[in-house]
Design a protein around this motif. Structure first.
Motif, short mmCIF file in Angstrom:
data_model
loop_
_atom_site.label_atom_id
_atom_site.label_comp_id
_atom_site.label_asym_id
_atom_site.label_seq_id
_atom_site.Cartn_x
_atom_site.Cartn_y
_atom_site.Cartn_z
N LYS A 201 0.83 -1.24 -0.26
CA LYS A 201 0.11 0.05 0.14
C LYS A 201 0.82 1.38 -0.07
CE LYS A 201 -3.89 2.03 2.56
NZ LYS A 201 -4.68 2.00 3.69
N LEU A 202 1.99 1.17 0.70
CA LEU A 202 2.74 2.49 0.76
C LEU A 202 3.34 2.44 -0.50
CD1 LEU A 202 4.25 4.45 2.70
CD2 LEU A 202 6.17 2.68 2.92
N GLN A 203 4.01 1.44 -0.99
CA GLN A 203 4.58 1.43 -2.48
C GLN A 203 3.77 2.03 -3.43
OE1 GLN A 203 6.05 -2.22 -3.84
NE2 GLN A 203 7.78 -1.35 -5.29
N LYS A 204 2.34 1.66 -3.31
CA LYS A 204 1.69 2.42 -4.34
C LYS A 204 1.64 3.75 -4.41
CE LYS A 204 -3.19 1.99 -5.91
NZ LYS A 204 -4.68 1.48 -5.52
N ALA A 205 1.57 4.38 -3.16
CA ALA A 205 1.37 5.68 -2.92
C ALA A 205 2.79 6.54 -3.43
CB ALA A 205 1.42 6.19 -1.52
N VAL A 206 4.06 5.78 -3.26
CA VAL A 206 5.14 6.16 -3.85
C VAL A 206 5.07 6.18 -5.39
CG1 VAL A 206 7.62 5.70 -3.82
CG2 VAL A 206 6.35 5.36 -1.76
N GLN A 207 4.87 5.28 -5.93
CA GLN A 207 4.80 4.94 -7.45
C GLN A 207 3.83 5.97 -7.97
OE1 GLN A 207 4.07 0.67 -7.52
NE2 GLN A 207 6.21 0.27 -7.96
N HIS B 43 2.26 10.29 -4.95
CA HIS B 43 1.56 11.01 -3.87
C HIS B 43 2.44 11.22 -2.96
CE1 HIS B 43 -2.50 11.90 -2.23
NE2 HIS B 43 -1.80 11.38 -1.09
N ILE B 44 3.64 10.23 -2.48
CA ILE B 44 4.38 10.69 -1.38
C ILE B 44 5.41 11.53 -2.18
CG2 ILE B 44 6.05 9.82 0.27
CD1 ILE B 44 4.03 7.42 0.56
N ARG B 45 6.11 12.64 -1.50
CA ARG B 45 7.05 13.33 -2.03
C ARG B 45 8.46 12.90 -1.73
NH1 ARG B 45 7.15 19.73 -1.62
NH2 ARG B 45 9.19 20.47 -2.40
N LYS B 46 8.81 12.25 -0.57
CA LYS B 46 9.76 11.74 0.06
C LYS B 46 9.56 11.11 1.33
CE LYS B 46 11.42 16.38 1.51
NZ LYS B 46 12.62 17.25 1.67
N PHE B 47 10.74 10.45 1.86
CA PHE B 47 10.85 10.02 3.31
C PHE B 47 11.96 10.90 4.02
CE2 PHE B 47 8.88 7.03 0.72
CZ PHE B 47 8.21 6.08 1.83
N THR B 48 11.67 11.12 4.95
CA THR B 48 12.75 12.14 5.85
C THR B 48 12.76 11.88 7.45
OG1 THR B 48 11.13 13.85 6.44
CG2 THR B 48 11.97 14.03 4.33
N GLY B 49 13.71 12.23 8.01
CA GLY B 49 13.47 12.60 9.50
C GLY B 49 13.02 13.80 10.02
N ASN B 50 13.69 14.34 11.03
CA ASN B 50 13.13 15.37 11.38
C ASN B 50 12.96 16.86 10.43
OD1 ASN B 50 14.44 14.47 14.48
ND2 ASN B 50 12.28 15.40 14.56
N GLU B 51 13.71 16.71 9.46
CA GLU B 51 13.61 18.02 8.36
C GLU B 51 12.29 18.08 7.78
OE1 GLU B 51 15.87 14.53 6.25
OE2 GLU B 51 15.60 15.09 8.27
N TYR B 52 11.37 17.09 8.23
CA TYR B 52 9.89 17.60 7.72
C TYR B 52 9.41 18.63 8.31
CZ TYR B 52 8.07 15.72 11.93
OH TYR B 52 7.76 15.39 13.39
N ALA C 255 14.02 -0.75 0.40
CA ALA C 255 13.64 -0.73 -1.20
C ALA C 255 12.43 -0.05 -1.65
CB ALA C 255 13.37 -2.29 -1.51
N VAL C 256 11.44 0.31 -0.66
CA VAL C 256 10.46 1.36 -1.13
C VAL C 256 10.87 2.75 -1.08
CG1 VAL C 256 7.99 1.91 -0.65
CG2 VAL C 256 8.78 -0.60 -0.75
N THR C 257 11.45 3.02 0.15
CA THR C 257 11.94 4.46 0.39
C THR C 257 13.19 4.82 -0.30
OG1 THR C 257 13.29 3.91 2.40
CG2 THR C 257 10.91 3.92 2.73
#
Length: 404
Positions: free
Chosen positions: A249-255, A258-267, A400-402
């Motif tokens: 489900k997460l991968q679908k949103a990445v592909q 919809h998801i811009r990126k994956f981050t730590g606190n910099e969000y 692999a997804v992120t």
């Protein structure tokens, strides 16, 4: 990774304030694995290598009234006129005669572990008597035998006042290996200057107006815990198929973009500027932003938020366990805990602190990001404890997804 406001663009410093955010990036415990093979279950060392061969030194607390304390930035109250003065700590010293060398040098779990692991493996002093690590890392350190056990008979406040939701957890069933310093929630952060409220993870990942404006977290347990909840599964107990379905489900949103990126606190920077509209977020980060801009909100998703804790540990090489236990027990006095929580704004692990805070700040005492209601607590879960092989497998799939 924690980022000091001094390194931010000038237009952001007023929003973010003087205190850096706390939650650091975790990358699957690579440095922990390098320090030695970690056991598969439980909280007891299982081999005769590394710290398992160490014996804690004779406790000198009776004659040596000092402590060295390593913690995360922004995790202790400060005097408004001097950030190096910590009022509650000063009162502890006045009360007990124990002086504390307090250093906020835990900016990232793996980074900090890289500083101390070699010495601990060799049974050498790390010049620290308390270190605070996130629960998913702390359990690995405890398993390998790098910490000392707490004597609960010497900690009456802790034994009495540890919050019920943190008692007898899977990572520390007897509550004698880790003392929660602060806890926090993982949920949804929203800038309502640029979008409407987001109530569910499904909304976060599918609502058309959010496409390309969403950020998720680089920490696997936090992101995947919320993804499991979005499928109606428990993050505290799930199967391999459940994990794979949530990841798909997460991968679908990445592909889909919809998801811009994956981050730590910099969000937090992107959320303040409105460059992103919504994100998976840590509660303490967002509540500090809300104090400056009420349009920035933390929302506990309808499917349920995740709960995490940062745990105070006694290194196996410390000779001042008695002093450590006095200090931590002092902070489990509800009146002291209330003052600390009023400053740090994370979930307070001390029962009775809410009533104490209500005496001097009734509005803050009603904040569910500091004192979750019983109804909210029912929806909170701690990510399932994984053995080393399972953790490595899940981290690999997640990365692999992120794209990590």
């Amino acid at each position: 990774m924690n980022k000091s406001p001094d390194s931010l663009p000038p237009q952001l410093r007023g929003i973010l304030g003087a205190r850096p955010t706390r939650r650091g990036l975790l990358r699957g415990g690579a440095l922990l694995a390098a320090a030695g093979a970690l056991t598969a279950c439980g909280t007891k060392g299982s081999s005769n290598t590394g710290a398992d061969a160490c014996t804690a030194p004779t406790d000198t607390s009776a004659t040596d009234k000092t402590l060295n304390f390593s913690n995360w930035p922004g995790y202790l109250d400060e005097d408004p006129g001097n950030a190096e003065v910590h009022p509650t700590m000063a009162e502890f010293t006045a009360k007990t005669g124990i002086s504390v060398e307090y250093v906020a040098d835990v900016n990232d779990n793996n980074e900090f572990w890289g500083k101390v692991s070699a010495q601990l493996t060799a049974c050498q002093s790390i010049s620290r008597d308390i270190m605070v690590l996130s629960d998913s890392t702390a359990v690995k350190v405890v398993r390998q035998g790098y910490t000392q056990k707490y004597d609960l008979s010497k900690m009456p406040n802790f034994s009495k006042n540890l919050a019920p939701m943190l008692r007898k957890t899977e990572i520390d069933p007897e509550n004698d290996r880790m003392v929660p310093w602060q806890s926090g929630l993982v949920g949804i952060g929203v800038n309502t200057n640029v979008t409407g409220e987001v109530r569910t993870i499904d909304e976060l990942l599918t609502r058309p107006d959010l496409k390309g404006k969403v950020v998720c977290l680089t920490e696997m347990p936090d992101t995947m815990g919320l993804m499991l909840h979005s499928l109606g599964k428990s993050a505290a107990k799930f199967s391999d198929d459940d994990f794979d379905n949530a990841l798909a489900k997460l991968q679908k949103a990445v592909q889909s973009g919809h998801i811009r990126k994956f981050t730590g606190n910099e969000y937090v920077q992107d959320l303040v500027k409105g460059d992103i509209a919504a994100c998976m977020a840590w509660s303490g980060d967002v509540i500090q932003l809300t104090a400056k801009d009420e349009k920035i909100k933390f929302i506990s998703p309808d499917e349920g938020a995740m709960l995490y804790s940062d745990e105070a540990l006694i290194p196996i090489t410390s000779a001042k366990a008695g002093n450590v236990m006095k200090l931590l027990d002092y902070y489990y006095d509800p009146a002291v805990a209330a003052r600390l929580s009023a400053f740090v704004n994370y979930v307070c692990p001390v029962a009775g602190a809410q009533e104490e805070m209500a005496k001097f700040d009734p509005e803050l005492a009603r904040n569910e990001l500091i004192f979750p209601s019983v109804e909210t607590q029912k929806k909170l879960e701690v990510f399932m404890l994984l053995d080393e092989a399972k953790d490595k497998d899940y981290q690999s799939k997640f990365q692999a997804v992120t794209g990590a």
